[in-house]
Write an enzyme that holds these catalytic residues in place. Structure first.
Site, mmCIF file in Angstrom:
data_model
loop_
_atom_site.group_PDB
_atom_site.id
_atom_site.type_symbol
_atom_site.label_atom_id
_atom_site.label_comp_id
_atom_site.label_asym_id
_atom_site.label_seq_id
_atom_site.Cartn_x
_atom_site.Cartn_y
_atom_site.Cartn_z
ATOM 1 N N SER A 83 27.903 3.241 53.872
ATOM 2 C CA SER A 83 29.326 3.564 53.763
ATOM 3 C C SER A 83 29.865 4.125 55.060
ATOM 4 O O SER A 83 29.186 4.858 55.769
ATOM 5 C CB SER A 83 29.561 4.580 52.638
ATOM 6 N N HIS A 109 29.618 5.864 44.657
ATOM 7 C CA HIS A 109 30.420 6.326 45.787
ATOM 8 C C HIS A 109 31.761 5.598 45.807
ATOM 9 O O HIS A 109 32.823 6.206 45.948
ATOM 10 C CB HIS A 109 29.663 6.082 47.098
ATOM 11 N N ASN A 110 31.709 4.279 45.641
ATOM 12 C CA ASN A 110 32.942 3.497 45.672
ATOM 13 C C ASN A 110 33.830 3.796 44.474
ATOM 14 O O ASN A 110 35.061 3.803 44.582
ATOM 15 C CB ASN A 110 32.618 2.011 45.732
ATOM 16 N N LYS A 138 25.572 3.822 45.842
ATOM 17 C CA LYS A 138 26.689 3.314 46.660
ATOM 18 C C LYS A 138 27.831 2.840 45.767
ATOM 19 O O LYS A 138 29.013 3.049 46.071
ATOM 20 C CB LYS A 138 26.212 2.169 47.558
ATOM 21 N N GLU A 151 35.547 6.886 45.225
ATOM 22 C CA GLU A 151 36.545 6.548 46.240
ATOM 23 C C GLU A 151 37.813 5.986 45.589
ATOM 24 O O GLU A 151 38.936 6.353 45.969
ATOM 25 C CB GLU A 151 35.939 5.533 47.213
ATOM 26 N N TYR A 152 37.658 5.112 44.611
ATOM 27 C CA TYR A 152 38.805 4.573 43.881
ATOM 28 C C TYR A 152 39.609 5.707 43.254
ATOM 29 O O TYR A 152 40.841 5.764 43.368
ATOM 30 C CB TYR A 152 38.340 3.634 42.765
ATOM 31 N N VAL A 212 31.670 -8.255 61.209
ATOM 32 C CA VAL A 212 31.965 -6.953 61.812
ATOM 33 C C VAL A 212 30.927 -5.893 61.460
ATOM 34 O O VAL A 212 30.413 -5.190 62.345
ATOM 35 C CB VAL A 212 33.377 -6.475 61.401
ATOM 36 N N LEU A 240 26.226 -11.450 61.335
ATOM 37 C CA LEU A 240 26.861 -10.677 62.396
ATOM 38 C C LEU A 240 28.380 -10.680 62.307
ATOM 39 O O LEU A 240 29.080 -10.770 63.322
ATOM 40 C CB LEU A 240 26.407 -11.193 63.770
#
Length: 479
Positions: A131, A188-189, A185, A192-193, A15, A13
């Site tokens: 994401s 995706h990252n 995923k 993103e970079y 964030v 738990l």
């Protein structure tokens, strides 16, 4: 606090885990929650217990006991050994058919290993990309679940409901077996970079060449966000550039240390793409750019010592150069996405995942960091031709790049002439030129390889591999 059995559980738990649990509860699901440090569980119930039906658990046995069957448990802990430790503790408590979901940033190879191990025990293991950061986890992320079709039949109604939605469509779809979700995923990252590197280069060029202030550049990016470049990253670039530092009163961007950090998913993407034989040069340059920014020793030694161009100013028209950089940014972004989808296709073929590339564009349209207007165009391109060899040869993308090609070349030339580093723009243009070339200098490379290592070569005029007797009479013989 719920008295009925929980429908799904979240353990971990911090964030992201807390916000995902809240998202589930807000959407009407009964959620069991657990954290190794009980204080986090207590804090969640105290602060947000009013948002839905939560069942707190002091330990994993209590968490498992609180769930209806088949049990569905989401793990939100640090990737690597911590994830393995939770799985090892959970598995003896579960029954055949139960589902364990790792929604962290795991390496897809670890997910394949875990899925295989749990399948042998009659359990379902789902590696799911999530994401959108902490805001997305709370309000609707892009979700990329892998695993068995049976596991998605149970999870799908839950995940699609809590995901982001665009035009009524959920940004969640079953990606494919075992590690497919975490692979997508990871890509995706990687995209993103590349995207952030290109945006940073556009900012740097406009500031260095035109002398625009961060506030003026914020207006440029806001304007760009109303056209083809519309995306989450362009939007927040304007926000960062317009921010004033409360301490100095100057631009916030000027007080931030110019050393970009990274958590590893970009490196993973480049490493895996190398293994697959897919050039992802934009992502590679983004990773190298971050590494160079943090290389304080060599940068300090070179700054003010290594000479630059004799003339570090460019004679360009302000508005025309801004428009050129816009075209260069769009074209380079299209190359980065094209390379990313090429890598997904290659992995899908390598691992028999049967990934629907058009669907991947659909689930990235909302909730995630790389959400952008032109993802609809990517979906349309794969709808027209699911076997499309490259996004860049689709009519829309071919025309989009063609329209900006001359501007793109001017920007790269200007960057080189004034000594402003633009590795992302340059690499994207080189990839484009290499892709469209009818003949590449690789022929010479093969000749060299045959001369020094007898590695053989192939001919353009007949089949087979051949070798030249370089140290003898230079006759050719079949390999």
């Amino acid at each position: 606090m719920s008295s009925a059995p929980a429908q799904i559980a979240v353990t971990g738990l911090a964030v992201m885990g807390r916000n995902l649990a809240r998202n589930l509860a807000r959407n009407g699901f009964r959620v069991a929650v657990h954290n190794r440090s009980k204080s986090r569980t207590d804090a969640l119930i105290e602060e947000f217990g009013h948002e839905g039906e939560f069942t707190p658990a002091d330990d994993l046995p209590a968490l498992v006991a609180s769930l209806e069957q088949p049990r569905k448990i989401i793990i939100m802990v640090k990737a690597g050994e911590p994830t393995d430790a939770v799985i090892d503790e959970l598995v003896p408590l579960l029954d055949e058919g139960d589902i364990v979901v790792d929604a962290g940033n795991a390496h897809f190879a670890d997910t394949r290993r875990r899925e295989n191990a749990l399948r042998e025990k009659g359990l379902h293991f789902v590696g799911s990309g999530v994401s959108g950061g902490e805001e997305g986890a709370l309000n609707g992320p892009s979700i990329m679940p892998g695993g068995s079709p049976e596991s998605y039949a149970a999870l799908g109604p839950i995940l699609t409901k809590i995901s982001a939605h665009v035009n009524g469509e959920p940004c969640c779809v079953h990606v494919g077996p075992d590690g497919a979700g975490h692979f997508v995923k990871m890509l995706h990252n990687g995209i993103e970079y590349a995207d952030m590197q290109l945006i940073a280069e556009a900012y740097d060029l406009l500031r260095q060449v035109l002398g625009l202030s961060p506030a003026e550049l914020a207006d440029v990016f806001r304007d760009w966000n109303s056209g083809d470049l519309e995306s989450f990253l362009i939007e927040i670039t304007a926000e960062v550039l317009s921010q004033v530092d409360p301490t100095t009163g100057g631009p916030f961007v000027d007080v931030v240390l110019d050393q970009a950090e990274q958590k590893g998913t970009g490196r993973w993407t480049v490493q895996v793409a190398l293994d697959l034989g897919i050039p992802v040069s934009g992502m590679a340059e983004a990773v190298f750019g971050r590494s160079l920014s943090g290389d304080v020793v060599r940068r300090s030694a070179a700054a003010g010592v290594l000479p630059g161009p004799a003339e570090a100013k460019a004679d360009v028209d302000r508005d025309a150069f801004i428009e050129d950089v816009r075209h260069a940014l769009y074209a380079s972004k299209l190359v980065a996405y094209a390379q990313g989808f090429d890598a997904i296709r290659a992995a899908s073929e390598q691992y028999d995942w049967d990934i629907d590339l058009g669907a991947m564009a659909t689930i990235w349209r909302g909730g995630c960091i790389i959400r952008a207007r032109f993802l609809d165009r990517i979906k349309e391109a794969y709808d027209r031709n699911p076997a499309l060899p490259s996004l860049l040869v689709d009519d829309y993308f071919k025309e989009a790049v063609a329209n900006g090609q001359e501007a793109w070349r001017r920007v790269v030339a200007t960057a080189a002439s004034v000594g402003v580093p633009a590795p992302g723009f340059s690499a994207a243009l080189s990839y484009y030129d290499g892709l469209r070339a009818e003949r590449l200098p690789a022929a010479l490379i093969q000749g060299l390889r045959d001369l020094f290592g007898a590695h053989t070569y192939r001919r353009v005029d007949r089949d087979g591999a051949f070798h030249l007797d370089w140290s003898g009479d230079r006759t050719e013989s079949p390999a």
